[in-house]
Design a protein around this motif. Structure first.
Motif, mmCIF file in Angstrom:
data_model
loop_
_atom_site.group_PDB
_atom_site.id
_atom_site.type_symbol
_atom_site.label_atom_id
_atom_site.label_comp_id
_atom_site.label_asym_id
_atom_site.label_seq_id
_atom_site.Cartn_x
_atom_site.Cartn_y
_atom_site.Cartn_z
ATOM 1 N N ALA A 51 0.835 -1.203 0.000
ATOM 2 C CA ALA A 51 0.000 0.000 0.000
ATOM 3 C C ALA A 51 0.875 1.260 0.000
ATOM 4 O O ALA A 51 0.569 2.226 -0.704
ATOM 5 C CB ALA A 51 -0.943 -0.008 1.200
ATOM 6 N N CYS A 52 1.969 1.238 0.756
ATOM 7 C CA CYS A 52 2.907 2.369 0.738
ATOM 8 C C CYS A 52 3.484 2.550 -0.665
ATOM 9 O O CYS A 52 3.601 3.679 -1.155
ATOM 10 C CB CYS A 52 4.038 2.152 1.741
ATOM 11 N N ASP A 53 3.835 1.439 -1.303
ATOM 12 C CA ASP A 53 4.338 1.513 -2.683
ATOM 13 C C ASP A 53 3.291 2.116 -3.614
ATOM 14 O O ASP A 53 3.622 2.880 -4.524
ATOM 15 C CB ASP A 53 4.722 0.120 -3.193
ATOM 16 N N ASP A 54 2.041 1.772 -3.384
ATOM 17 C CA ASP A 54 0.941 2.306 -4.188
ATOM 18 C C ASP A 54 0.845 3.819 -4.011
ATOM 19 O O ASP A 54 0.680 4.565 -4.981
ATOM 20 C CB ASP A 54 -0.357 1.616 -3.777
ATOM 21 N N VAL A 55 0.973 4.285 -2.778
ATOM 22 C CA VAL A 55 0.935 5.723 -2.503
ATOM 23 C C VAL A 55 2.119 6.411 -3.195
ATOM 24 O O VAL A 55 1.954 7.469 -3.817
ATOM 25 C CB VAL A 55 0.942 6.000 -0.983
ATOM 26 N N VAL A 56 3.293 5.803 -3.127
ATOM 27 C CA VAL A 56 4.482 6.361 -3.794
ATOM 28 C C VAL A 56 4.225 6.467 -5.295
ATOM 29 O O VAL A 56 4.520 7.499 -5.913
ATOM 30 C CB VAL A 56 5.739 5.517 -3.491
ATOM 31 N N ALA A 57 3.661 5.431 -5.886
ATOM 32 C CA ALA A 57 3.383 5.454 -7.331
ATOM 33 C C ALA A 57 2.408 6.581 -7.678
ATOM 34 O O ALA A 57 2.570 7.250 -8.702
ATOM 35 C CB ALA A 57 2.834 4.107 -7.791
ATOM 36 N N LEU A 59 2.036 9.389 -6.048
ATOM 37 C CA LEU A 59 2.775 10.654 -5.923
ATOM 38 C C LEU A 59 3.756 10.844 -7.076
ATOM 39 O O LEU A 59 3.921 11.957 -7.578
ATOM 40 C CB LEU A 59 3.513 10.703 -4.586
ATOM 41 N N GLU A 60 4.396 9.752 -7.492
ATOM 42 C CA GLU A 60 5.349 9.846 -8.597
ATOM 43 C C GLU A 60 4.669 10.180 -9.916
ATOM 44 O O GLU A 60 5.310 10.703 -10.826
ATOM 45 C CB GLU A 60 6.141 8.550 -8.734
ATOM 46 N N SER A 61 3.388 9.885 -10.017
ATOM 47 C CA SER A 61 2.670 10.175 -11.260
ATOM 48 C C SER A 61 2.399 11.678 -11.419
ATOM 49 O O SER A 61 2.006 12.126 -12.494
ATOM 50 C CB SER A 61 1.355 9.395 -11.314
ATOM 51 N N ILE A 62 2.617 12.422 -10.354
ATOM 52 C CA ILE A 62 2.421 13.874 -10.401
ATOM 53 C C ILE A 62 3.742 14.511 -10.825
ATOM 54 O O ILE A 62 4.757 14.341 -10.147
ATOM 55 C CB ILE A 62 2.000 14.416 -9.024
ATOM 56 N N ALA A 76 -3.119 17.320 -3.473
ATOM 57 C CA ALA A 76 -4.374 17.344 -2.714
ATOM 58 C C ALA A 76 -5.459 16.519 -3.398
ATOM 59 O O ALA A 76 -6.301 15.918 -2.737
ATOM 60 C CB ALA A 76 -4.837 18.785 -2.523
ATOM 61 N N ALA A 77 -5.422 16.471 -4.722
ATOM 62 C CA ALA A 77 -6.419 15.701 -5.468
ATOM 63 C C ALA A 77 -6.319 14.205 -5.196
ATOM 64 O O ALA A 77 -7.253 13.452 -5.488
ATOM 65 C CB ALA A 77 -6.279 15.975 -6.964
ATOM 66 N N LEU A 78 -5.214 13.771 -4.620
ATOM 67 C CA LEU A 78 -5.064 12.353 -4.279
ATOM 68 C C LEU A 78 -5.865 11.968 -3.035
ATOM 69 O O LEU A 78 -6.194 10.792 -2.859
ATOM 70 C CB LEU A 78 -3.587 12.000 -4.051
ATOM 71 N N SER A 79 -6.159 12.924 -2.172
ATOM 72 C CA SER A 79 -6.855 12.602 -0.911
ATOM 73 C C SER A 79 -8.158 11.838 -1.114
ATOM 74 O O SER A 79 -8.366 10.805 -0.468
ATOM 75 C CB SER A 79 -7.104 13.866 -0.089
ATOM 76 N N PRO A 80 -9.064 12.281 -1.995
ATOM 77 C CA PRO A 80 -10.297 11.509 -2.177
ATOM 78 C C PRO A 80 -10.040 10.107 -2.736
ATOM 79 O O PRO A 80 -10.740 9.153 -2.381
ATOM 80 C CB PRO A 80 -11.123 12.338 -3.162
ATOM 81 N N ALA A 100 -5.703 5.594 4.583
ATOM 82 C CA ALA A 100 -6.309 6.688 5.349
ATOM 83 C C ALA A 100 -5.221 7.606 5.907
ATOM 84 O O ALA A 100 -5.374 8.833 5.907
ATOM 85 C CB ALA A 100 -7.177 6.126 6.469
ATOM 86 N N GLY A 101 -4.133 7.008 6.365
ATOM 87 C CA GLY A 101 -3.020 7.803 6.878
ATOM 88 C C GLY A 101 -2.380 8.655 5.800
ATOM 89 O O GLY A 101 -1.981 9.800 6.053
ATOM 90 N N ALA A 102 -2.286 8.129 4.596
ATOM 91 C CA ALA A 102 -1.721 8.907 3.488
ATOM 92 C C ALA A 102 -2.605 10.110 3.183
ATOM 93 O O ALA A 102 -2.102 11.224 2.972
ATOM 94 C CB ALA A 102 -1.564 8.029 2.252
ATOM 95 N N ALA A 103 -3.914 9.908 3.183
ATOM 96 C CA ALA A 103 -4.828 11.027 2.950
ATOM 97 C C ALA A 103 -4.680 12.070 4.056
ATOM 98 O O ALA A 103 -4.666 13.283 3.790
ATOM 99 C CB ALA A 103 -6.273 10.531 2.864
ATOM 100 N N THR A 104 -4.525 11.613 5.279
ATOM 101 C CA THR A 104 -4.326 12.530 6.405
ATOM 102 C C THR A 104 -3.017 13.290 6.270
ATOM 103 O O THR A 104 -2.973 14.499 6.490
ATOM 104 C CB THR A 104 -4.361 11.752 7.737
ATOM 105 N N ARG A 105 -1.940 12.591 5.905
ATOM 106 C CA ARG A 105 -0.640 13.278 5.713
ATOM 107 C C ARG A 105 -0.760 14.366 4.659
ATOM 108 O O ARG A 105 -0.214 15.457 4.805
ATOM 109 C CB ARG A 105 0.454 12.317 5.272
#
Length: 121
Positions: A51-57, A59-62, A76-80, A100-105
């Motif tokens: 899941a962390c890798d998914d969040v990194v991917a 972010l890297e797409s931006i 910010a558009a990633l939060s939803p 959920a933690g990634a959205a909070t961060r």
């Protein structure tokens, strides 16, 4: 944030993924000696690392462009999207917590950046 919001978040989730994979290695080593470690088991830890890798991917797409406001808006558009992924993870509360933690961060980063802009204005 000295490194910028995108760099901060990338570092945060890359570090979390690496720590979770180290935990899996430690769990496997402990299993060979019949020791128990508190916390999530190896499959759960691997799911959290993925899941962390998914969040990194995500972010890297931006693209890291020259306009900080546009970059922050894209982040910010990633939060939803992250909130939606968290809701889909009903079978794994630990993986749900990563999303959920990634959205909070991200929301925290937005707040810090907004506060910094207001102080500079």
């Amino acid at each position: 944030m000295p490194a910028g919001p995108r760099a901060y978040l990338l570092d945060r989730f890359r570090s979390d993924a690496a720590a979770l994979r180290q935990r899996v290695d430690a769990l496997h080593a402990a299993a060979r000696t019949s020791s128990a470690l508190p916390g999530p088991d190896a499959p759960t830890s691997m799911g959290m690392a993925a899941a962390c890798d998914d969040v990194v991917a995500m972010l890297e797409s931006i693209p890291d462009g020259p306009d900080p406001a546009a970059l922050l808006s894209s982040i910010a558009a990633l939060s939803p999207l992250l909130d939606a992924r968290a809701k889909r993870e009903v079978a794994s509360p630990a993986v749900r917590a990563v999303y959920a933690g990634a959205a909070t961060r991200i929301r925290e980063v937005q707040q810090v950046e907004a506060t910094a802009r207001n102080l500079l204005a």
